[in-house]
Design an enzyme around this catalytic site. Structure first.
Site, short mmCIF file in Angstrom:
data_model
loop_
_atom_site.label_atom_id
_atom_site.label_comp_id
_atom_site.label_asym_id
_atom_site.label_seq_id
_atom_site.Cartn_x
_atom_site.Cartn_y
_atom_site.Cartn_z
N LYS A 1 0.87 -1.26 0.11
CA LYS A 1 -0.07 -0.03 0.00
C LYS A 1 0.87 1.28 -0.10
O LYS A 1 0.67 2.35 -0.78
CB LYS A 1 -1.08 0.00 1.06
CG LYS A 1 -2.06 -1.07 1.30
CD LYS A 1 -2.57 -1.37 2.16
CE LYS A 1 -3.66 -2.58 2.17
NZ LYS A 1 -4.37 -2.91 3.42
N GLN B 1 -4.37 -1.53 9.67
CA GLN B 1 -4.13 -2.96 9.23
C GLN B 1 -4.83 -3.65 9.87
O GLN B 1 -4.44 -3.84 11.23
CB GLN B 1 -2.83 -3.17 8.72
CG GLN B 1 -2.55 -4.40 7.89
CD GLN B 1 -3.12 -4.33 6.49
OE1 GLN B 1 -3.23 -3.53 6.04
NE2 GLN B 1 -3.51 -5.47 6.11
N ASP C 1 -10.97 2.75 3.80
CA ASP C 1 -11.39 1.32 3.81
C ASP C 1 -12.68 1.15 3.69
O ASP C 1 -13.21 0.20 3.35
CB ASP C 1 -10.92 0.61 5.10
CG ASP C 1 -9.48 -0.38 5.14
OD1 ASP C 1 -9.39 -0.75 3.98
OD2 ASP C 1 -8.88 -0.29 6.00
N1 GUN Z 1 -6.51 -6.66 6.24
C1 GUN Z 1 -6.62 -7.50 5.13
N2 GUN Z 1 -7.05 -6.92 4.06
C2 GUN Z 1 -7.36 -5.67 4.96
C3 GUN Z 1 -7.95 -4.35 4.38
O1 GUN Z 1 -8.41 -4.25 3.14
N3 GUN Z 1 -7.73 -3.31 4.94
C4 GUN Z 1 -7.60 -3.17 6.23
N4 GUN Z 1 -7.55 -2.15 7.31
N5 GUN Z 1 -6.97 -4.57 6.90
C5 GUN Z 1 -6.72 -5.41 6.01
#
Ligand code: GUN
Length: 303
Positions: A54, A98, A121
């Site tokens: 990311k 995350q 998100d």
């Molecule tokens: N953990 C795995 N996929 C995601 C996601 O799309 N967003 C977040 N915040 N954590 C994750």
């Protein structure tokens, strides 16, 4: 005839190119730099690799991007205070915590503490509500479902009036993609059915689908005879079914399999996403898109 393979890798690259132009123009014309912070608690290897990807993407697009690493034993109170700090930081337009978080932290409490207008998100209940209302209310779309919609639209399938069948009712994929596809508007306006573990005849529902979206987490669940000839099949499943040695690195890497029996299904479907390389690459790209949208909103620009 073999189906058209919908490459998420290619579509994601195309969208990132479009975003890069938009970010450059935002900087030049409006002095706006999209800002994204990713907060990582602990050192879960999968989470480290997601967050790194990311950050890499944010950096490549020219964002102001921050990686905030916190120790595994951070208190819930301290994490909430950190979220609040970024809620108030005008340089930050997107906050991503995350998941998963360590067990001593209430995940829901942390997600609900994120300012909904920085919740890129789209996990906050306010944004889930906005999504359901639709139209201009829906400021952000959750990343994986938004990526699925882009793949369908860019593969040229007509969604208006189409029978869309969603296999799976998760909060992250099944419920939101169903909501997105039933909204009145471009790239949606579909007749949507959600099927799940309580559904009596999965096969009968899947067979009706012009667009079949499978997010069940069961490797090879959808058999070729469940697919309507010519249908668009979006496979969201990413199931680890073993390990192999990577030719590139010589290290063990997971073998991934989707929820659809790809080799057989591609002889019946009109278009189909592979696993890997289908929906997966779209998720991070849509996170970037949400961050650009948020930056525009915060600057009072049309989003
Ligand atoms: N953990 C795995 N996929 C995601 C996601 O799309 N967003 C977040 N915040 N954590 C994750």
């Amino acid at each position: 005839m073999s189906a058209k393979i919908i490459s998420g890798t290619e579509v994601a690259a195309q969208i990132r190119e479009e975003l890069k132009k938009e970010v450059d123009a935002l900087k030049e014309k409006n002095g706006v730099v999209p800002g994204l912070v990713t907060i990582l608690v602990g050192k879960n290897p999968a989470s480290v690799s997601y967050v790194t990807a990311k950050q890499k993407s944010a950096h490549e697009l020219g964002f102001y991007s921050l990686q905030d690493d916190q120790p595994e034993d951070i208190s819930e109170e301290a994490l909430l205070a950190l979220v609040d700090k970024y809620n108030k930081d005008p340089k930050i337009h997107g906050i991503l915590v995350q998941l998963p978080l360590p067990r001593h932290i209430n995940e829901k409490k942390v997600l609900n503490a994120i300012d909904p207008d920085k919740d890129v998100d789209c996990f906050h209940p306010v944004n889930v509500g906005r999504l359901m209302i639709g139209g201009s209310e829906a400021k952000f779309l959750p990343c994986t479902p938004a990526g699925i919609q882009e793949l369908i639209v860019r593969s040229g399938y007509e969604t208006s009036g189409a029978e869309v069948v969603v296999v799976g009712r998760s909060n992250i994929v099944g419920k939101p993609i169903a909501n997105i596809m039933l909204q009145k508007g471009k790239g949606a306006n579909s007749t949507v059915t959600i099927v799940h573990t309580g559904t009596k005849d999965l096969e009968a529902h899947c067979k009706r689908a012009d667009i079949l979206i499978v997010a069940a987490g069961v490797p090879g669940l959808v058999k070729p005879e469940w697919i309507k000839p010519g249908a668009c099949v979006i496979d969201v499943g990413v199931n680890r079914v073993g390990e192999k040695i990577s030719e590139k690195t010589g290290k063990p890497v997971p073998v991934l399999k989707g929820d659809v029996d790809f080799d057989a299904a591609k002889e019946i479907a009109g278009a189909i996403t592979p696993v890997p390389g289908g929906v997966g690459p779209m998720t991070i790209t849509m996170l970037m898109k949400n961050t650009v949208t948020s930056a525009k909103m915060h600057a009072g620009l049309p989003a």
